[in-house]
Design a protein around this motif. Sequence first.
Motif, mmCIF file in Angstrom:
data_model
loop_
_atom_site.group_PDB
_atom_site.id
_atom_site.type_symbol
_atom_site.label_atom_id
_atom_site.label_comp_id
_atom_site.label_asym_id
_atom_site.label_seq_id
_atom_site.Cartn_x
_atom_site.Cartn_y
_atom_site.Cartn_z
ATOM 1 N N ARG A 76 71.505 59.860 44.385
ATOM 2 C CA ARG A 76 71.996 61.180 44.791
ATOM 3 C C ARG A 76 71.129 61.778 45.901
ATOM 4 O O ARG A 76 71.630 62.371 46.841
ATOM 5 C CB ARG A 76 72.014 62.122 43.585
ATOM 6 C CG ARG A 76 73.145 61.818 42.594
ATOM 7 C CD ARG A 76 73.036 62.706 41.382
ATOM 8 N NE ARG A 76 74.118 62.465 40.437
ATOM 9 C CZ ARG A 76 74.144 62.947 39.200
ATOM 10 N NH1 ARG A 76 73.137 63.693 38.763
ATOM 11 N NH2 ARG A 76 75.174 62.686 38.409
ATOM 12 N N GLU A 77 69.817 61.594 45.753
ATOM 13 C CA GLU A 77 68.930 62.144 46.775
ATOM 14 C C GLU A 77 69.125 61.435 48.113
ATOM 15 O O GLU A 77 69.099 62.063 49.169
ATOM 16 C CB GLU A 77 67.473 62.025 46.322
ATOM 17 C CG GLU A 77 66.451 62.665 47.257
ATOM 18 C CD GLU A 77 66.625 64.163 47.411
ATOM 19 O OE1 GLU A 77 66.053 64.719 48.366
ATOM 20 O OE2 GLU A 77 67.337 64.790 46.601
ATOM 21 N N SER A 78 69.331 60.112 48.076
ATOM 22 C CA SER A 78 69.574 59.392 49.335
ATOM 23 C C SER A 78 70.875 59.880 49.979
ATOM 24 O O SER A 78 70.953 60.028 51.208
ATOM 25 C CB SER A 78 69.636 57.888 49.076
ATOM 26 O OG SER A 78 70.773 57.540 48.301
ATOM 27 N N GLN A 79 71.887 60.157 49.154
ATOM 28 C CA GLN A 79 73.148 60.685 49.677
ATOM 29 C C GLN A 79 72.931 62.052 50.313
ATOM 30 O O GLN A 79 73.458 62.352 51.404
ATOM 31 C CB GLN A 79 74.180 60.781 48.554
ATOM 32 C CG GLN A 79 74.676 59.433 48.052
ATOM 33 C CD GLN A 79 75.543 59.555 46.818
ATOM 34 O OE1 GLN A 79 75.455 60.526 46.069
ATOM 35 N NE2 GLN A 79 76.399 58.559 46.582
ATOM 36 N N ASN A 80 72.140 62.901 49.641
ATOM 37 C CA ASN A 80 71.868 64.236 50.182
ATOM 38 C C ASN A 80 71.173 64.158 51.540
ATOM 39 O O ASN A 80 71.518 64.882 52.474
ATOM 40 C CB ASN A 80 70.988 65.029 49.209
ATOM 41 C CG ASN A 80 71.721 65.442 47.947
ATOM 42 O OD1 ASN A 80 72.949 65.577 47.949
ATOM 43 N ND2 ASN A 80 70.990 65.639 46.865
ATOM 44 N N ARG A 81 70.191 63.271 51.627
ATOM 45 C CA ARG A 81 69.436 63.152 52.874
ATOM 46 C C ARG A 81 70.318 62.634 54.015
ATOM 47 O O ARG A 81 70.233 63.124 55.146
ATOM 48 C CB ARG A 81 68.237 62.219 52.668
ATOM 49 C CG ARG A 81 67.122 62.834 51.847
ATOM 50 C CD ARG A 81 65.953 61.883 51.661
ATOM 51 N NE ARG A 81 64.912 62.477 50.849
ATOM 52 C CZ ARG A 81 63.921 63.226 51.321
ATOM 53 N NH1 ARG A 81 63.826 63.467 52.610
ATOM 54 N NH2 ARG A 81 63.013 63.720 50.502
ATOM 55 N N ILE A 82 71.124 61.641 53.716
ATOM 56 C CA ILE A 82 71.975 61.061 54.754
ATOM 57 C C ILE A 82 73.040 62.053 55.208
ATOM 58 O O ILE A 82 73.281 62.224 56.412
ATOM 59 C CB ILE A 82 72.612 59.754 54.242
ATOM 60 C CG1 ILE A 82 71.524 58.686 54.056
ATOM 61 C CG2 ILE A 82 73.689 59.254 55.202
ATOM 62 C CD1 ILE A 82 71.987 57.453 53.323
ATOM 63 N N GLU A 83 73.672 62.731 54.238
ATOM 64 C CA GLU A 83 74.724 63.692 54.583
ATOM 65 C C GLU A 83 74.165 64.891 55.346
ATOM 66 O O GLU A 83 74.856 65.466 56.205
ATOM 67 C CB GLU A 83 75.427 64.160 53.308
ATOM 68 C CG GLU A 83 76.277 63.069 52.658
ATOM 69 C CD GLU A 83 76.747 63.450 51.269
ATOM 70 O OE1 GLU A 83 76.433 64.578 50.813
ATOM 71 O OE2 GLU A 83 77.425 62.621 50.623
ATOM 72 N N ALA A 84 72.919 65.268 55.059
ATOM 73 C CA ALA A 84 72.323 66.425 55.734
ATOM 74 C C ALA A 84 72.136 66.190 57.227
ATOM 75 O O ALA A 84 72.126 67.138 58.020
ATOM 76 C CB ALA A 84 70.977 66.766 55.093
ATOM 77 N N THR A 85 72.015 64.915 57.636
ATOM 78 C CA THR A 85 71.797 64.613 59.052
ATOM 79 C C THR A 85 73.009 64.987 59.918
ATOM 80 O O THR A 85 72.881 65.104 61.133
ATOM 81 C CB THR A 85 71.480 63.123 59.249
ATOM 82 O OG1 THR A 85 72.573 62.332 58.761
ATOM 83 C CG2 THR A 85 70.211 62.739 58.494
ATOM 84 N N ASP A 86 74.165 65.193 59.291
ATOM 85 C CA ASP A 86 75.348 65.613 60.051
ATOM 86 C C ASP A 86 75.231 67.054 60.541
ATOM 87 O O ASP A 86 75.893 67.448 61.506
ATOM 88 C CB ASP A 86 76.615 65.488 59.193
ATOM 89 C CG ASP A 86 76.961 64.039 58.886
ATOM 90 O OD1 ASP A 86 76.522 63.166 59.653
ATOM 91 O OD2 ASP A 86 77.651 63.797 57.877
#
Length: 301
Positions: A76-86
């Motif tokens: 979940r944290e990896s998803q949050n970090r990746i999605e935040a880059t948008d």
Amino acid sequence: MNIENLETFLLLANNHSFGKTAEMQHIVQSTVSARITELERYYGKRLFIRSNRQVSLSQEGLLFLPYAQRMVELIRESQNRIEATDFYKTYLSVGSLDMVWRHTLGDVAEQFLRQNPEVALRVITSYSDDVTQLLIDKTIDIGLLATAPRNTRFSVSPVIEDEIIFAASPKLAISQENSVSVSDLRELPLIYSDLSRDFSLWVEKNLHQSHHFRIKIDIVSLMIPFLLRGVGPGFIIKSLVQNELDSGQLVAIPVRCETPLPPWIIYAAFEKGNQNADTIHRFLSLFPPVSSQSKNVAKIH
């Protein structure tokens, strides 16, 4: 192995029902069974003991449980970090005790976000051991803890310092005393929360391990209503009840003891070499300065 299987495992471990798990995930019961079977096939072990009336974790399931929790958190944290880059240039995650959020962190977070509009911030509040594990797993960038980690991987410094006081409602007779002794404390129906490791050691030394508290509460802020109602007196962080002290709803009573009460110190820990180092330092710079004594305590820890 995928996150859906892990999430299904965690839900089933918690509610012990295939039907409830299916309902909570908006899937059919056969899908729950298939996901659990897939996990069991992957590990070659039965993770649940099934009966007509109950579903419970097997010994192997109990061993797997904390790892499943950590894997889901990491995904979940990896998803949050990746999605935040948008939307944001940088992502910062902070793990904290609940009382730290109420004490200082909420204000610091608000100020940080105003000054750094390009940064997405995530705050996770949990127990100290959980925050430490999140830090070790690299799920968070900063851990705010009541006990300084000894792991040399981390840079550690004190960021919050406050006073631990003994407080009581004016409804209680003890509130009329100019001070209380350790002997007095042993006879009182105390409300207790584990404020820090140093405080716990002070309590063990002066009140003895056999002391029975009237109420033990794991979240410090939940003590306040009991203190206000006069259920009992207790030790608490001063600034958390400053308004109640100023209004006369609570009274601070000095404690007579050869060993003074320790200060309440919160430490910030982050991994050395963290690629977010610049953002981390900007965030930590917003905390009020602490005394040189607290900095020396950090070196001891």
